[in-house]
Design a protein around this motif. Sequence first.
Motif, PDB file in Angstrom:
ATOM      1  N   GLU A 124      32.087  -4.503  81.184  1.00  0.00           N
ATOM      2  CA  GLU A 124      32.604  -3.851  82.397  1.00  0.00           C
ATOM      3  C   GLU A 124      32.809  -2.360  82.191  1.00  0.00           C
ATOM      4  O   GLU A 124      32.512  -1.544  83.076  1.00  0.00           O
ATOM      5  CB  GLU A 124      33.922  -4.508  82.811  1.00  0.00           C
ATOM      6  CG  GLU A 124      34.509  -3.943  84.095  1.00  0.00           C
ATOM      7  CD  GLU A 124      35.779  -4.658  84.529  1.00  0.00           C
ATOM      8  OE1 GLU A 124      36.411  -4.192  85.486  1.00  0.00           O
ATOM      9  OE2 GLU A 124      36.136  -5.680  83.901  1.00  0.00           O
ATOM     10  N   GLN A 125      33.318  -1.975  81.018  1.00  0.00           N
ATOM     11  CA  GLN A 125      33.556  -0.557  80.751  1.00  0.00           C
ATOM     12  C   GLN A 125      32.249   0.228  80.706  1.00  0.00           C
ATOM     13  O   GLN A 125      32.161   1.348  81.242  1.00  0.00           O
ATOM     14  CB  GLN A 125      34.295  -0.397  79.413  1.00  0.00           C
ATOM     15  CG  GLN A 125      34.696   1.039  79.105  1.00  0.00           C
ATOM     16  CD  GLN A 125      35.528   1.138  77.841  1.00  0.00           C
ATOM     17  OE1 GLN A 125      35.746   0.153  77.150  1.00  0.00           O
ATOM     18  NE2 GLN A 125      35.991   2.335  77.533  1.00  0.00           N
ATOM     19  N   GLU A 126      31.213  -0.352  80.121  1.00  0.00           N
ATOM     20  CA  GLU A 126      29.916   0.320  80.060  1.00  0.00           C
ATOM     21  C   GLU A 126      29.268   0.396  81.436  1.00  0.00           C
ATOM     22  O   GLU A 126      28.606   1.386  81.772  1.00  0.00           O
ATOM     23  CB  GLU A 126      29.002  -0.392  79.063  1.00  0.00           C
ATOM     24  CG  GLU A 126      29.467  -0.250  77.616  1.00  0.00           C
ATOM     25  CD  GLU A 126      28.490  -0.856  76.623  1.00  0.00           C
ATOM     26  OE1 GLU A 126      27.368  -1.214  77.030  1.00  0.00           O
ATOM     27  OE2 GLU A 126      28.845  -0.961  75.432  1.00  0.00           O
ATOM     28  N   ARG A 127      29.447  -0.643  82.255  1.00  0.00           N
ATOM     29  CA  ARG A 127      28.932  -0.584  83.629  1.00  0.00           C
ATOM     30  C   ARG A 127      29.584   0.549  84.405  1.00  0.00           C
ATOM     31  O   ARG A 127      28.916   1.273  85.154  1.00  0.00           O
ATOM     32  CB  ARG A 127      29.178  -1.918  84.355  1.00  0.00           C
ATOM     33  CG  ARG A 127      28.329  -3.066  83.877  1.00  0.00           C
ATOM     34  CD  ARG A 127      28.254  -4.183  84.926  1.00  0.00           C
ATOM     35  NE  ARG A 127      29.545  -4.565  85.433  1.00  0.00           N
ATOM     36  CZ  ARG A 127      30.331  -5.491  84.901  1.00  0.00           C
ATOM     37  NH1 ARG A 127      29.938  -6.142  83.810  1.00  0.00           N
ATOM     38  NH2 ARG A 127      31.501  -5.786  85.438  1.00  0.00           N
ATOM     39  N   ALA A 128      30.879   0.711  84.223  1.00  0.00           N
ATOM     40  CA  ALA A 128      31.600   1.782  84.923  1.00  0.00           C
ATOM     41  C   ALA A 128      31.113   3.150  84.469  1.00  0.00           C
ATOM     42  O   ALA A 128      30.978   4.089  85.285  1.00  0.00           O
ATOM     43  CB  ALA A 128      33.101   1.647  84.675  1.00  0.00           C
ATOM     44  N   LEU A 129      30.834   3.284  83.173  1.00  0.00           N
ATOM     45  CA  LEU A 129      30.347   4.559  82.639  1.00  0.00           C
ATOM     46  C   LEU A 129      28.981   4.904  83.234  1.00  0.00           C
ATOM     47  O   LEU A 129      28.741   6.047  83.652  1.00  0.00           O
ATOM     48  CB  LEU A 129      30.247   4.469  81.114  1.00  0.00           C
ATOM     49  CG  LEU A 129      29.667   5.705  80.401  1.00  0.00           C
ATOM     50  CD1 LEU A 129      30.576   6.907  80.585  1.00  0.00           C
ATOM     51  CD2 LEU A 129      29.469   5.414  78.907  1.00  0.00           C
ATOM     52  N   VAL A 130      28.088   3.929  83.303  1.00  0.00           N
ATOM     53  CA  VAL A 130      26.761   4.155  83.857  1.00  0.00           C
ATOM     54  C   VAL A 130      26.857   4.502  85.345  1.00  0.00           C
ATOM     55  O   VAL A 130      26.163   5.395  85.841  1.00  0.00           O
ATOM     56  CB  VAL A 130      25.877   2.908  83.645  1.00  0.00           C
ATOM     57  CG1 VAL A 130      24.592   3.009  84.457  1.00  0.00           C
ATOM     58  CG2 VAL A 130      25.543   2.743  82.176  1.00  0.00           C
ATOM     59  N   THR A 131      27.714   3.796  86.069  1.00  0.00           N
ATOM     60  CA  THR A 131      27.899   4.072  87.496  1.00  0.00           C
ATOM     61  C   THR A 131      28.328   5.509  87.725  1.00  0.00           C
ATOM     62  O   THR A 131      27.770   6.222  88.574  1.00  0.00           O
ATOM     63  CB  THR A 131      28.943   3.119  88.094  1.00  0.00           C
ATOM     64  OG1 THR A 131      28.492   1.769  87.960  1.00  0.00           O
ATOM     65  CG2 THR A 131      29.189   3.424  89.562  1.00  0.00           C
ATOM     66  N   GLU A 132      29.301   5.971  86.954  1.00  0.00           N
ATOM     67  CA  GLU A 132      29.798   7.336  87.100  1.00  0.00           C
ATOM     68  C   GLU A 132      28.716   8.350  86.739  1.00  0.00           C
ATOM     69  O   GLU A 132      28.560   9.374  87.415  1.00  0.00           O
ATOM     70  CB  GLU A 132      31.018   7.547  86.212  1.00  0.00           C
ATOM     71  CG  GLU A 132      31.554   8.980  86.177  1.00  0.00           C
ATOM     72  CD  GLU A 132      31.943   9.511  87.546  1.00  0.00           C
ATOM     73  OE1 GLU A 132      31.877  10.737  87.754  1.00  0.00           O
ATOM     74  OE2 GLU A 132      32.313   8.690  88.422  1.00  0.00           O
ATOM     75  N   GLU A 133      27.939   8.064  85.699  1.00  0.00           N
ATOM     76  CA  GLU A 133      26.900   8.993  85.258  1.00  0.00           C
ATOM     77  C   GLU A 133      25.822   9.151  86.325  1.00  0.00           C
ATOM     78  O   GLU A 133      25.388  10.270  86.640  1.00  0.00           O
ATOM     79  CB  GLU A 133      26.286   8.487  83.950  1.00  0.00           C
ATOM     80  CG  GLU A 133      25.214   9.390  83.380  1.00  0.00           C
ATOM     81  CD  GLU A 133      25.739  10.737  82.931  1.00  0.00           C
ATOM     82  OE1 GLU A 133      24.944  11.694  82.870  1.00  0.00           O
ATOM     83  OE2 GLU A 133      26.966  10.848  82.665  1.00  0.00           O
ATOM     84  N   ILE A 134      25.382   8.054  86.906  1.00  0.00           N
ATOM     85  CA  ILE A 134      24.334   8.123  87.926  1.00  0.00           C
ATOM     86  C   ILE A 134      24.860   8.781  89.204  1.00  0.00           C
ATOM     87  O   ILE A 134      24.222   9.665  89.782  1.00  0.00           O
ATOM     88  CB  ILE A 134      23.787   6.715  88.233  1.00  0.00           C
ATOM     89  CG1 ILE A 134      23.044   6.159  87.006  1.00  0.00           C
ATOM     90  CG2 ILE A 134      22.845   6.747  89.448  1.00  0.00           C
ATOM     91  CD1 ILE A 134      22.610   4.715  87.167  1.00  0.00           C
ATOM     92  N   LYS A 135      26.030   8.366  89.633  1.00  0.00           N
ATOM     93  CA  LYS A 135      26.575   8.914  90.882  1.00  0.00           C
ATOM     94  C   LYS A 135      26.858  10.406  90.760  1.00  0.00           C
ATOM     95  O   LYS A 135      26.656  11.160  91.722  1.00  0.00           O
ATOM     96  CB  LYS A 135      27.841   8.148  91.275  1.00  0.00           C
ATOM     97  CG  LYS A 135      27.558   6.753  91.803  1.00  0.00           C
ATOM     98  CD  LYS A 135      28.803   6.112  92.404  1.00  0.00           C
ATOM     99  CE  LYS A 135      28.458   4.775  93.072  1.00  0.00           C
ATOM    100  NZ  LYS A 135      29.636   4.159  93.728  1.00  0.00           N
TER     101      LYS A 135
END
Length: 322
Positions: A124-135
């Motif tokens: 979950e933490q890595e998914r959140a990091l990727v989401t923030e990076e792309i957005k």
Amino acid sequence: MARSVEHDFVTGVFLDCAREMSRSEVFGYAEADRGVFDFACTLTGDQSRNLVGQTLTHHAAGIDKDLASLLHDSDSHLPVYLYSNEARHVARVQEFLQKARGQLPDRVKLLRHLRYPRFDADNEQERALVTEEIKSQIVEDLLLNVTFGRLSAADIDLLLLNTGMPGLLIAALDYIAMKGFVNYPDLAKALGTKPGTVRPRVPALVAAGMLQQGIDANMFQTTTRARMLLRIGHLLMAGDTAGPELAYILNKLGMGSHTAIDTAEPPDLLGMPYGPAEKRIRLVTELHSARRTYGAVLAGEGYLLGMRPGLPVPPDLTWVGR
């Protein structure tokens, strides 16, 4: 080849962000419209495929095919490539694009390539990091913002047809973006005019969606729409020729697709018709007046679209995002 969970997650993040950014449900997202691509955004009015994209997660061998399909698709306006930030992927993308610039220089310029770190979709933490990076990359990309309708041709029309005093509205936006709003006397002093002159124009900019009021009704700040306008203004003032990216932006905003930027002062704005070419001339005239008459800077870190604390500021505002 079956798509991975990571592949679907990254694609979903892009589309979710696009939906959030799009104004008035201008865009639709349909699997049937994407053809050979991983995702596509279509205009709901004429069903034109405005944006197509590919997503790369693990298989570097697919990079050449992905990029070739994006660069050669003549039916779409804007290609997007999402790929993991691994050294072998970055190197291969750069190598392919370097070769492609000779044959398709404009298309390579328009390509939006968004990177994200390698991750585990079960974390979950890595998914959140990727989401923030792309957005964060999408939010700061000027072309994507224009494509998703956050600044429209109608917004430019509203500004140009209600200026009154050439350059004043843009100069006010420029000052508020850079220095903030304290009160009407301070704003008027900075622009070399009177409080009674700027007082009715600030609410007009709020009504046009260029300014928003804070918790204190007497405080104002620029909106994303205004900062986009100022960034485009900076690009227009930077030279007499529009590159592929600026030409794309101007065309989307109803100002034609030709690359020449006429900076000569028109003899009579009142007698000028209002077509795409004249609309561009009017905007350039407003920008010149804002700088010459009211001291507008038309360049600065206040033009960042996302306004996120800690974001590094590019040294020159000729960037449009990547």
